[in-house]
Design a protein around this motif. Structure first.
Motif, PDB file in Angstrom:
ATOM      1  N   PRO A  26      32.294 -51.760  31.620  1.00 32.56           N
ATOM      2  CA  PRO A  26      33.424 -52.695  31.694  1.00 32.56           C
ATOM      3  C   PRO A  26      34.502 -52.356  30.660  1.00 32.56           C
ATOM      4  CG  PRO A  26      31.509 -53.710  30.629  1.00 32.56           C
ATOM      5  CD  PRO A  26      31.052 -52.385  31.155  1.00 32.56           C
ATOM      6  N   VAL A  27      35.746 -52.662  30.993  1.00 33.94           N
ATOM      7  CA  VAL A  27      36.839 -52.485  30.037  1.00 33.94           C
ATOM      8  C   VAL A  27      36.552 -53.365  28.820  1.00 33.94           C
ATOM      9  CG1 VAL A  27      39.294 -52.966  29.649  1.00 33.94           C
ATOM     10  CG2 VAL A  27      38.547 -51.836  31.754  1.00 33.94           C
ATOM     11  N   LEU A  28      36.739 -52.816  27.628  1.00 35.34           N
ATOM     12  CA  LEU A  28      36.462 -53.553  26.393  1.00 35.34           C
ATOM     13  C   LEU A  28      37.733 -54.046  25.719  1.00 35.34           C
ATOM     14  CD1 LEU A  28      33.872 -51.066  24.827  1.00 35.34           C
ATOM     15  CD2 LEU A  28      33.364 -53.136  26.149  1.00 35.34           C
ATOM     16  N   LYS A  29      38.808 -53.319  25.916  1.00 42.43           N
ATOM     17  CA  LYS A  29      40.043 -53.637  25.179  1.00 42.43           C
ATOM     18  C   LYS A  29      40.681 -54.922  25.691  1.00 42.43           C
ATOM     19  CE  LYS A  29      41.263 -49.155  23.355  1.00 42.43           C
ATOM     20  NZ  LYS A  29      42.268 -48.078  23.297  1.00 42.43           N
ATOM     21  N   GLY A  30      41.290 -55.635  24.768  1.00 44.79           N
ATOM     22  CA  GLY A  30      42.059 -56.815  25.133  1.00 44.79           C
ATOM     23  C   GLY A  30      41.211 -58.020  25.487  1.00 44.79           C
ATOM     24  N   ARG A  31      39.895 -57.974  25.177  1.00 47.08           N
ATOM     25  CA  ARG A  31      39.023 -59.102  25.530  1.00 47.08           C
ATOM     26  C   ARG A  31      38.586 -59.904  24.308  1.00 47.08           C
ATOM     27  NH1 ARG A  31      34.323 -56.570  28.628  1.00 47.08           N
ATOM     28  NH2 ARG A  31      33.636 -58.735  28.597  1.00 47.08           N
ATOM     29  N   ALA A  32      39.032 -59.460  23.132  1.00 47.05           N
ATOM     30  CA  ALA A  32      38.667 -60.142  21.889  1.00 47.05           C
ATOM     31  C   ALA A  32      37.162 -60.369  21.788  1.00 47.05           C
ATOM     32  CB  ALA A  32      39.433 -61.463  21.755  1.00 47.05           C
ATOM     33  N   LEU A  33      36.377 -59.372  22.193  1.00 48.80           N
ATOM     34  CA  LEU A  33      34.916 -59.472  22.057  1.00 48.80           C
ATOM     35  C   LEU A  33      34.585 -59.561  20.565  1.00 48.80           C
ATOM     36  CD1 LEU A  33      33.844 -56.693  24.598  1.00 48.80           C
ATOM     37  CD2 LEU A  33      33.552 -59.154  24.905  1.00 48.80           C
ATOM     38  N   ARG A  70      35.740 -53.354  15.074  1.00 45.45           N
ATOM     39  CA  ARG A  70      36.937 -54.095  14.661  1.00 45.45           C
ATOM     40  C   ARG A  70      38.140 -53.706  15.532  1.00 45.45           C
ATOM     41  NH1 ARG A  70      35.785 -53.406   9.336  1.00 45.45           N
ATOM     42  NH2 ARG A  70      36.955 -51.476   9.363  1.00 45.45           N
ATOM     43  N   ARG A  71      38.258 -52.401  15.775  1.00 47.78           N
ATOM     44  CA  ARG A  71      39.393 -51.922  16.578  1.00 47.78           C
ATOM     45  C   ARG A  71      39.311 -52.436  18.013  1.00 47.78           C
ATOM     46  NH1 ARG A  71      41.753 -46.749  14.673  1.00 47.78           N
ATOM     47  NH2 ARG A  71      41.040 -46.468  12.544  1.00 47.78           N
ATOM     48  N   VAL A  72      38.107 -52.354  18.595  1.00 46.63           N
ATOM     49  CA  VAL A  72      37.941 -52.792  19.985  1.00 46.63           C
ATOM     50  C   VAL A  72      38.194 -54.299  20.077  1.00 46.63           C
ATOM     51  CG1 VAL A  72      36.215 -53.164  21.815  1.00 46.63           C
ATOM     52  CG2 VAL A  72      36.391 -50.928  20.682  1.00 46.63           C
ATOM     53  N   SER A  73      37.631 -55.044  19.130  1.00 48.34           N
ATOM     54  CA  SER A  73      37.770 -56.503  19.142  1.00 48.34           C
ATOM     55  C   SER A  73      39.229 -56.920  19.058  1.00 48.34           C
ATOM     56  CB  SER A  73      36.974 -57.083  17.970  1.00 48.34           C
ATOM     57  OG  SER A  73      37.113 -58.485  17.947  1.00 48.34           O
ATOM     58  N   GLY A  74      39.992 -56.228  18.218  1.00 48.32           N
ATOM     59  CA  GLY A  74      41.379 -56.622  17.988  1.00 48.32           C
ATOM     60  C   GLY A  74      42.390 -55.911  18.874  1.00 48.32           C
ATOM     61  N   VAL A  97      33.204 -58.925  16.941  1.00 46.83           N
ATOM     62  CA  VAL A  97      32.826 -57.683  16.250  1.00 46.83           C
ATOM     63  C   VAL A  97      31.298 -57.523  16.197  1.00 46.83           C
ATOM     64  CG1 VAL A  97      32.884 -56.509  14.001  1.00 46.83           C
ATOM     65  CG2 VAL A  97      34.950 -57.626  14.892  1.00 46.83           C
ATOM     66  N   GLU A  98      30.581 -58.608  15.845  1.00 44.80           N
ATOM     67  CA  GLU A  98      29.121 -58.522  15.704  1.00 44.80           C
ATOM     68  C   GLU A  98      28.472 -58.216  17.050  1.00 44.80           C
ATOM     69  OE1 GLU A  98      30.752 -61.618  15.076  1.00 44.80           O
ATOM     70  OE2 GLU A  98      31.400 -60.670  13.223  1.00 44.80           O
ATOM     71  N   TYR A  99      29.023 -58.777  18.110  1.00 44.55           N
ATOM     72  CA  TYR A  99      28.477 -58.533  19.449  1.00 44.55           C
ATOM     73  C   TYR A  99      28.623 -57.059  19.814  1.00 44.55           C
ATOM     74  CZ  TYR A  99      28.243 -58.541  24.558  1.00 44.55           C
ATOM     75  OH  TYR A  99      27.931 -58.243  25.855  1.00 44.55           O
ATOM     76  N   ILE A 100      29.783 -56.497  19.562  1.00 45.06           N
ATOM     77  CA  ILE A 100      30.026 -55.084  19.885  1.00 45.06           C
ATOM     78  C   ILE A 100      29.045 -54.198  19.103  1.00 45.06           C
ATOM     79  CG2 ILE A 100      31.693 -53.186  19.728  1.00 45.06           C
ATOM     80  CD1 ILE A 100      33.898 -55.427  20.024  1.00 45.06           C
ATOM     81  N   GLN A 101      28.889 -54.500  17.822  1.00 45.29           N
ATOM     82  CA  GLN A 101      27.978 -53.698  17.004  1.00 45.29           C
ATOM     83  C   GLN A 101      26.544 -53.789  17.522  1.00 45.29           C
ATOM     84  OE1 GLN A 101      29.745 -55.423  13.177  1.00 45.29           O
ATOM     85  NE2 GLN A 101      29.070 -53.429  12.533  1.00 45.29           N
ATOM     86  N   ARG A 102      26.153 -54.978  17.936  1.00 39.32           N
ATOM     87  CA  ARG A 102      24.785 -55.161  18.417  1.00 39.32           C
ATOM     88  C   ARG A 102      24.562 -54.376  19.712  1.00 39.32           C
ATOM     89  NH1 ARG A 102      24.489 -60.548  18.489  1.00 39.32           N
ATOM     90  NH2 ARG A 102      24.648 -60.767  20.734  1.00 39.32           N
ATOM     91  N   VAL A 103      25.524 -54.457  20.635  1.00 40.22           N
ATOM     92  CA  VAL A 103      25.368 -53.747  21.915  1.00 40.22           C
ATOM     93  C   VAL A 103      25.289 -52.237  21.666  1.00 40.22           C
ATOM     94  CG1 VAL A 103      26.462 -53.213  24.136  1.00 40.22           C
ATOM     95  CG2 VAL A 103      26.473 -55.549  23.279  1.00 40.22           C
TER      96      VAL A 103
END
Ligand code: HEC
Length: 99
Positions: free
Chosen positions: A47-54, A88-92, A56-62
């Motif tokens: 799935p596209v990750l950018k622009g979804r404000a996921l 951080r970059r993906v989240s923001g 940071v901790e969730y991204i690191q865990r995945v």
């Protein structure tokens, strides 16, 4: 189609991670995103990750745990500081431009 795309993607990721292991370290999270994540997450494999404000901790865990077709990356492949930076970059990040 999906399976073939994923196989191609996984092959190139293995090569990229091997190359990453050979070099001393990633320059930053942006380099990891461009050389690893983008091959699946901007190619209709993941799935596209950018622009979804996921979160940071969730991204690191995945990234550490993986999830089905999402490969897990060890600290020897993506170190903690670089993973924090890419998360951080993906989240923001802003959303991808529409095609
Ligand atoms: C080999 C392809 C591949 C690579 C490389 C890859 N991912 Fe994924 N990723 C996936 C797939 C496929 C999923 C969906 C997994 C599922 O839900 O079944 C996913 C899911 C995710 C999710 C959860 C998204 C959501 O909507 O909840 C995050 C966060 C994520 N990946 C981050 C990353 C990051 C950061 C990188 C780079 C370090 C990366 N991925 C590299 C394939 C990949």
């Amino acid at each position: 189609m999906y399976a073939r795309r994923l196989a191609v993607c996984l092959g190139s990721v293995a090569a990229l991670v091997a190359a990453g292991g050979a070099q001393a370290a990633w320059r930053d999270g942006g380099e990891v995103y461009d050389k690893v994540c983008r091959y699946c997450h901007e190619a209709n494999v993941g799935p596209v990750l950018k622009g979804r404000a996921l979160p940071v901790e969730y991204i690191q865990r995945v990234v550490r745990m993986g999830n089905r077709a999402m490969p897990a990356f060890r600290p020897s492949e993506i170190d903690e500081a670089t993973l924090a930076d890419v998360a951080r970059r993906v989240s923001g990040s802003a959303a991808l431009a529409q095609e």
